[in-house]
Scaffold this active site. Sequence first.
Site, short mmCIF file in Angstrom:
data_model
loop_
_atom_site.label_atom_id
_atom_site.label_comp_id
_atom_site.label_asym_id
_atom_site.label_seq_id
_atom_site.Cartn_x
_atom_site.Cartn_y
_atom_site.Cartn_z
CG ASP A 186 27.99 134.13 -13.12
OD1 ASP A 186 27.96 135.09 -12.78
OD2 ASP A 186 28.54 133.39 -12.00
CG ASN A 199 23.09 134.18 -11.71
OD1 ASN A 199 23.64 134.46 -12.86
ND2 ASN A 199 22.03 134.59 -11.49
CB CYS A 200 28.67 133.52 -8.90
SG CYS A 200 30.22 133.21 -7.85
N PRO A 201 27.90 130.96 -7.07
CG PRO A 201 27.95 129.46 -5.22
CD PRO A 201 27.16 130.67 -5.65
#
Length: 76
Positions: free
Chosen positions: A39, A12-14
């Site tokens: 994501d 997932n981000c980042p």
Amino acid sequence: MDAETYDLRGLNCPLPVLKTRRKLADMTAGSRIWVETSDPLAVIDMPNFCQTEGHRLIETISIRGGHRFHIERGST
């Protein structure tokens, strides 16, 4: 031109952008890579990252459970 696939699904981000940045840093200018992500924010983050960092986003493809980004490393 052949391009390696870099599988970042499940992150997932980042992390997808950070890992893509690190991967591209080890490549020569003009090299290409496919980056696969799951994501949902990557569809916003990857184009922004490429534009900001001077890389060329060649293509974005929706795949089951995510996206594939075809990126050419810029000269920066």
